[in-house]
Design an enzyme around this catalytic site. Sequence first.
Site, PDB file in Angstrom:
ATOM      1  N   THR A  78      27.243  25.440  12.194  1.00  0.00           N
ATOM      2  CA  THR A  78      27.445  26.467  11.166  1.00  0.00           C
ATOM      3  C   THR A  78      26.665  26.210   9.882  1.00  0.00           C
ATOM      4  O   THR A  78      25.933  27.080   9.403  1.00  0.00           O
ATOM      5  CB  THR A  78      28.947  26.596  10.842  1.00  0.00           C
ATOM      6  OG1 THR A  78      29.626  27.080  12.002  1.00  0.00           O
ATOM      7  CG2 THR A  78      29.193  27.544   9.682  1.00  0.00           C
ATOM      8  N   ASP A 305      34.186  32.671  15.047  1.00  0.00           N
ATOM      9  CA  ASP A 305      33.959  31.287  15.462  1.00  0.00           C
ATOM     10  C   ASP A 305      35.263  30.620  15.859  1.00  0.00           C
ATOM     11  O   ASP A 305      35.353  29.944  16.888  1.00  0.00           O
ATOM     12  CB  ASP A 305      33.293  30.517  14.323  1.00  0.00           C
ATOM     13  CG  ASP A 305      32.921  29.100  14.719  1.00  0.00           C
ATOM     14  OD1 ASP A 305      32.037  28.935  15.576  1.00  0.00           O
ATOM     15  OD2 ASP A 305      33.501  28.151  14.162  1.00  0.00           O
ATOM     16  N   HIS A 309      35.995  29.258  19.616  1.00  0.00           N
ATOM     17  CA  HIS A 309      36.327  27.862  19.912  1.00  0.00           C
ATOM     18  C   HIS A 309      37.620  27.757  20.708  1.00  0.00           C
ATOM     19  O   HIS A 309      37.723  26.951  21.637  1.00  0.00           O
ATOM     20  CB  HIS A 309      36.476  27.070  18.608  1.00  0.00           C
ATOM     21  CG  HIS A 309      35.187  26.590  18.036  1.00  0.00           C
ATOM     22  ND1 HIS A 309      34.382  25.681  18.679  1.00  0.00           N
ATOM     23  CD2 HIS A 309      34.553  26.893  16.875  1.00  0.00           C
ATOM     24  CE1 HIS A 309      33.308  25.434  17.943  1.00  0.00           C
ATOM     25  NE2 HIS A 309      33.385  26.166  16.842  1.00  0.00           N
ATOM     26  N   HIS A 488      29.397  24.545  20.529  1.00  0.00           N
ATOM     27  CA  HIS A 488      27.972  24.833  20.406  1.00  0.00           C
ATOM     28  C   HIS A 488      27.292  23.616  19.811  1.00  0.00           C
ATOM     29  O   HIS A 488      27.932  22.603  19.544  1.00  0.00           O
ATOM     30  CB  HIS A 488      27.764  26.049  19.505  1.00  0.00           C
ATOM     31  CG  HIS A 488      28.598  25.986  18.254  1.00  0.00           C
ATOM     32  ND1 HIS A 488      28.209  25.317  17.116  1.00  0.00           N
ATOM     33  CD2 HIS A 488      29.842  26.456  17.987  1.00  0.00           C
ATOM     34  CE1 HIS A 488      29.156  25.398  16.205  1.00  0.00           C
ATOM     35  NE2 HIS A 488      30.176  26.078  16.699  1.00  0.00           N
TER      36      HIS A 488
END
Length: 547
Positions: A78, A305, A309, A488
């Site tokens: 991020t 996000d 997750h 990621h």
Amino acid sequence: MKKVFSILILCIIVLTGCENEKKNTTKPKLVIGIVIDQMRYDYLTRFADKYGEGGFKRILKGGFSLENAHYNYIPTFTAVGHTSIYTGTTPTNHAIISNNWYDKYLKKEIYCVDDENYNTIGNDGDGGKKSPYRMLTTTIADQLRLSQNMKGKTIGVSIKDRSAILPAGHTANAAYWFDGGAQGKWISSSYYMNELPNWVNEFNTNGNADAYLSKPWTTLYDINTYTESVEDDNNFEVTFKGQEKPIFPHDIPTLRSKNNNYSILKAIPAGNSFTTDFAKATITNEQLGKSNYTDFIAISYSSTDYVGHQFGVASKEIEDTYLRLDKDLENLFNFLDTEVGNGNYTLFLTADHAAVQVPSYLKSVKIPANYFSVTKFKNYLNEVCKEHFKSDKLIENVSNYQIFLNKEKIKSINLDEHLVAQKLADEAINYKGIYKAVTAKTLQTTTFTAGILNKLQNGYNQKFSGDVLLIPNPSTLSTYYKKGGTSHGSGYSYDTHIPIIFYGNGITKGSSKKKYEIVDIAPTISNLLQIEFPNGNTGKIIDEVLK
């Protein structure tokens, strides 16, 4: 007479052309950067039939879409993503090498925007002790401020602190983020201001956060129509604390107390709606787009996000989150039309990274995937050091797929640090799950022009990165995610392929299948605004986007 008439017609044509040229080169009154945290490109296509006409489809039809846009470095996290979008360069230059990383000078792990030199503005907690000082280059927003002799306003807005702070740059008028837990308020840092504006205080007391948390999270449409995602009840997702199964409906009012109170708002689609509300309040109360200068607001949607997750990229939850986000975007775009004026603003929409399918799900359908234990790997490396160098004290830290050597120890026993690093790289490649291993010296002395090692090199910062850098096999996550969910960070296409859409003043309509990189956004917007590129820029202007 005919000659005079012809000259008159010619003058009219020339003057009309000049007027049109003047209109086409008028700068926007407001630039809006929209980053959707963890958005894969295929979310545009997978859910297209369910999107309305006013959100994603509006800017796809009325703007310019890059269909083959990628991140060009590792790691895809991020903080790194937001920084690279706005600086037009990679960690090699801007120095934000992860969200958290091991600082080999301080001998401890640090967080990208932590700064003890500043205090929280908005409450008595520590959530506002932040600044962008670790980012060593300027952003588009900085360059816009400089070009206007510090006139015009630049503001960052996001639920996540790093996603508000880093895009807005060093010269921002403000950055605001959401402090959850028991606080439930938008806050800032004394880096920007001495106290919150009255309108922020009023927003914090308007009860909207509690209103969003007073309703269960149910699907926007009939869950049986969510055919683009896997079954709701599966073994690849993580439940909220206090929930037996990760399935709809999610009883947020009941779950709130066991999931850190206001922080649960970050992890549901309502967090994106709440961010939209605050962004609109920012534009209205700060009068963005109303002055003689160009203003800039950087908006980052973070709840995507958190949901990704927890539930993974193929979940009913992620589908519902994007269908609801589509409506939030329509809300924002309609507001911009009214508040700023259609034609007076330019925006771009992209993502800070994408995400991998849940590895356990991939394994269930016979696709290679893996979970990687850093602890076991470090033990293996220590055994390598004992065997070859008679010491298991040569490694200081292993994190973010980087090995940091204990150089003081290496020097004290008269070893060559480059020899140690190369031996570790040679032996690391023999470890299950490691695909590539290179030393810092290799990255300093060899130029990789393509492939995944080129991405690794773009993410390597000589001053701050480790001594050996590693690349795991595709579809590999930390053992932390064995319980479910996804993440990621890699240089593989599932993490690098993201949407980039430009829309508004100065933008042509269309799309392109040419390959572009995330660092190309900043110089393109800079060229549109006729300002200097960010000072570390390595991207290129995407000329087919501009009128």
